[in-house]
Write an enzyme that holds these catalytic residues in place. Structure first.
Site, PDB file in Angstrom:
ATOM      1  N   LYS A  13       0.830  -1.212   0.000  1.00 51.95           N
ATOM      2  CA  LYS A  13       0.000   0.000   0.000  1.00 51.95           C
ATOM      3  C   LYS A  13       0.867   1.266   0.000  1.00 51.95           C
ATOM      4  O   LYS A  13       0.617   2.185  -0.765  1.00 51.95           O
ATOM      5  CB  LYS A  13      -0.927   0.030   1.227  1.00 51.95           C
ATOM      6  CG  LYS A  13      -1.909  -1.119   1.302  1.00 51.95           C
ATOM      7  CD  LYS A  13      -2.939  -0.917   2.412  1.00 51.95           C
ATOM      8  CE  LYS A  13      -2.335  -0.815   3.807  1.00 51.95           C
ATOM      9  NZ  LYS A  13      -1.730  -2.071   4.301  1.00 51.95           N
ATOM     10  N   ARG A  88      -9.550   0.994   8.766  1.00 48.52           N
ATOM     11  CA  ARG A  88      -9.109  -0.345   9.119  1.00 48.52           C
ATOM     12  C   ARG A  88     -10.172  -1.106   9.887  1.00 48.52           C
ATOM     13  O   ARG A  88      -9.987  -2.274  10.183  1.00 48.52           O
ATOM     14  CB  ARG A  88      -7.867  -0.237   9.979  1.00 48.52           C
ATOM     15  CG  ARG A  88      -6.576  -0.598   9.207  1.00 48.52           C
ATOM     16  CD  ARG A  88      -5.492  -0.510  10.178  1.00 48.52           C
ATOM     17  NE  ARG A  88      -4.239  -1.099   9.957  1.00 48.52           N
ATOM     18  CZ  ARG A  88      -3.174  -0.506   9.465  1.00 48.52           C
ATOM     19  NH1 ARG A  88      -3.261   0.692   8.942  1.00 48.52           N
ATOM     20  NH2 ARG A  88      -2.020  -1.106   9.451  1.00 48.52           N
ATOM     21  N   ARG A 122      11.634  -5.408   4.393  1.00 47.30           N
ATOM     22  CA  ARG A 122      11.339  -3.986   4.184  1.00 47.30           C
ATOM     23  C   ARG A 122      12.295  -3.100   4.974  1.00 47.30           C
ATOM     24  O   ARG A 122      12.605  -3.372   6.124  1.00 47.30           O
ATOM     25  CB  ARG A 122       9.902  -3.693   4.615  1.00 47.30           C
ATOM     26  CG  ARG A 122       9.574  -2.201   4.604  1.00 47.30           C
ATOM     27  CD  ARG A 122       8.119  -1.939   4.473  1.00 47.30           C
ATOM     28  NE  ARG A 122       7.381  -2.216   5.694  1.00 47.30           N
ATOM     29  CZ  ARG A 122       6.064  -2.045   5.797  1.00 47.30           C
ATOM     30  NH1 ARG A 122       5.362  -1.620   4.761  1.00 47.30           N
ATOM     31  NH2 ARG A 122       5.444  -2.311   6.920  1.00 47.30           N
ATOM     32  N   ARG A 155      11.469  -1.228  10.532  1.00 46.48           N
ATOM     33  CA  ARG A 155      10.437  -0.862  11.500  1.00 46.48           C
ATOM     34  C   ARG A 155      10.360  -1.930  12.585  1.00 46.48           C
ATOM     35  O   ARG A 155      10.451  -3.114  12.292  1.00 46.48           O
ATOM     36  CB  ARG A 155       9.076  -0.775  10.785  1.00 46.48           C
ATOM     37  CG  ARG A 155       8.859   0.542  10.098  1.00 46.48           C
ATOM     38  CD  ARG A 155       7.632   0.547   9.222  1.00 46.48           C
ATOM     39  NE  ARG A 155       6.432  -0.009   9.832  1.00 46.48           N
ATOM     40  CZ  ARG A 155       5.233   0.019   9.248  1.00 46.48           C
ATOM     41  NH1 ARG A 155       5.083   0.575   8.062  1.00 46.48           N
ATOM     42  NH2 ARG A 155       4.179  -0.510   9.844  1.00 46.48           N
ATOM     43  N   ARG A 166      -0.007  -8.609  13.448  1.00 46.02           N
ATOM     44  CA  ARG A 166      -0.611  -7.604  12.555  1.00 46.02           C
ATOM     45  C   ARG A 166      -1.484  -8.295  11.518  1.00 46.02           C
ATOM     46  O   ARG A 166      -2.530  -7.794  11.133  1.00 46.02           O
ATOM     47  CB  ARG A 166       0.472  -6.772  11.871  1.00 46.02           C
ATOM     48  CG  ARG A 166       1.140  -5.807  12.834  1.00 46.02           C
ATOM     49  CD  ARG A 166       2.413  -5.248  12.267  1.00 46.02           C
ATOM     50  NE  ARG A 166       2.231  -4.422  11.110  1.00 46.02           N
ATOM     51  CZ  ARG A 166       3.153  -4.234  10.173  1.00 46.02           C
ATOM     52  NH1 ARG A 166       4.323  -4.838  10.268  1.00 46.02           N
ATOM     53  NH2 ARG A 166       2.924  -3.451   9.160  1.00 46.02           N
TER      54      ARG A 166
HETATM   55  P1  AMP Z   1       0.830   0.822   8.932  1.00 52.55           P
HETATM   56  O1  AMP Z   1       2.017   1.684   8.688  1.00 52.55           O
HETATM   57  O2  AMP Z   1      -0.376   1.234   8.091  1.00 52.55           O
HETATM   58  O3  AMP Z   1       1.130  -0.657   8.806  1.00 52.55           O
HETATM   59  O4  AMP Z   1       0.369   1.074  10.462  1.00 52.55           O
HETATM   60  C1  AMP Z   1       1.217   0.782  11.525  1.00 52.55           C
HETATM   61  C2  AMP Z   1       0.432   0.705  12.817  1.00 52.55           C
HETATM   62  O5  AMP Z   1      -0.218   1.959  13.070  1.00 52.55           O
HETATM   63  C3  AMP Z   1      -0.676  -0.322  12.853  1.00 52.55           C
HETATM   64  O6  AMP Z   1      -0.205  -1.633  13.181  1.00 52.55           O
HETATM   65  C4  AMP Z   1      -1.585   0.255  13.943  1.00 52.55           C
HETATM   66  O7  AMP Z   1      -1.041   0.047  15.237  1.00 52.55           O
HETATM   67  C5  AMP Z   1      -1.492   1.748  13.669  1.00 52.55           C
HETATM   68  N1  AMP Z   1      -2.527   2.207  12.691  1.00 52.55           N
HETATM   69  C6  AMP Z   1      -2.317   2.752  11.459  1.00 52.55           C
HETATM   70  N2  AMP Z   1      -3.473   3.052  10.851  1.00 52.55           N
HETATM   71  C7  AMP Z   1      -4.461   2.684  11.723  1.00 52.55           C
HETATM   72  C8  AMP Z   1      -5.892   2.733  11.675  1.00 52.55           C
HETATM   73  N3  AMP Z   1      -6.550   3.199  10.600  1.00 52.55           N
HETATM   74  N4  AMP Z   1      -6.571   2.271  12.759  1.00 52.55           N
HETATM   75  C9  AMP Z   1      -5.938   1.806  13.853  1.00 52.55           C
HETATM   76  N5  AMP Z   1      -4.596   1.718  13.962  1.00 52.55           N
HETATM   77  C10 AMP Z   1      -3.853   2.159  12.913  1.00 52.55           C
END
Ligand code: AMP
Length: 217
Positions: A13, A88, A122, A155, A166
């Site tokens: 994404k 999400r 990554r 990360r 996740r």
């Molecule tokens: P990402 O970079 O999109 O994989 O997001 C990393 C982390 O941020 C996720 O594992 C969640 O802990 C938090 N996070 C990001 N976007 C959301 C969302 N829309 N709702 C809830 N938690 C989020």
């Protein structure tokens, strides 16, 4: 044009939204990036949400929804945006529907085995956030960002134990969103079945989908 991009963690994404924002000239908004920045800067919000990111859990809906509401009010979103990592949960999707109309949903479909391999490989630039992958999108010099020369890091939540969690959270809370959007907006599904599929091919398929929907020329 208001777009959202759905897909499991590591489905690409972030890589695709970065490429699409340049082609479509609209901002890409990643809630994950916003949260990581808040944590890095040790803001009040950052302190409240750190535990969720560290453990691969979702940040509570009311916090995320407030953050997105503020962000899409900004002037750079006047011609549209691409949301990466939001919504999400069903609750978030319903809240979004009350604020804006979504024109299309991009769905990246990638098998779990490929995702786990990709996420472990990554790397992200500490300065500019550019995303690399040691399998398919290597930096020219090891550990150094091609774009800004910044250092690359892994990360914390891209380690195998957190990746599994996740993924579970995704299957439980985010995958059902696809059905929600399928009954409301056009969905462009792009499938990626190999670890080394070039990201530009995926971008091309998304762009073709947007053209078919007449959202771009
Ligand atoms: P990402 O970079 O999109 O994989 O997001 C990393 C982390 O941020 C996720 O594992 C969640 O802990 C938090 N996070 C990001 N976007 C959301 C969302 N829309 N709702 C809830 N938690 C989020």
């Amino acid at each position: 044009m208001n777009l959202i991009i759905l897909g499991a963690p590591g489905s690409g994404k972030g890589t695709q939204t970065t490429r699409l924002k340049a082609k479509l000239n609209i901002p890409a908004i990643s809630t994950g990036d916003i949260f990581r920045k808040e944590i890095k800067e040790e803001t009040e919000l950052g302190k409240r949400i750190k535990k969720y990111l560290d453990s691969g859990q979702l940040v509570p809906d009311e916090i995320v929804i407030d953050v997105i509401k503020e962000r899409i009010k900004q002037p750079d979103c006047k011609n549209g945006f691409i949301l990466d990592g939001f919504p999400r949960t069903l609750e978030q999707a319903k809240a979004l529907d009350k604020i804006v109309k979504i024109d299309a949903c991009i769905n990246l479909s990638v098998p779990k085995e490929i995702i786990v391999k990709r996420l472990s490989a990554r790397r992200t630039c500490k300065n500019c956030g550019e995303i690399y992958n040691l399998l398919v999108l290597k930096p020219k010099v090891d550990g150094v960002c091609d774009k800004c020369g910044g250092p690359l890091f892994q990360r914390d939540d891209d380690r195998e134990s957190v990746i599994e969690e996740r993924f579970r959270v995704y299957e439980r809370q985010t995958e059902p969103l696809l059905k929600y959007y399928e009954s409301r907006v056009p969905v462009i599904t792009v499938t990626c079945n190999s670890v080394d599929a070039p990201p530009e091919l995926i971008t091309e398929q998304i762009i073709n989908g947007l053209k078919r929907l007449k959202l771009i020329d």
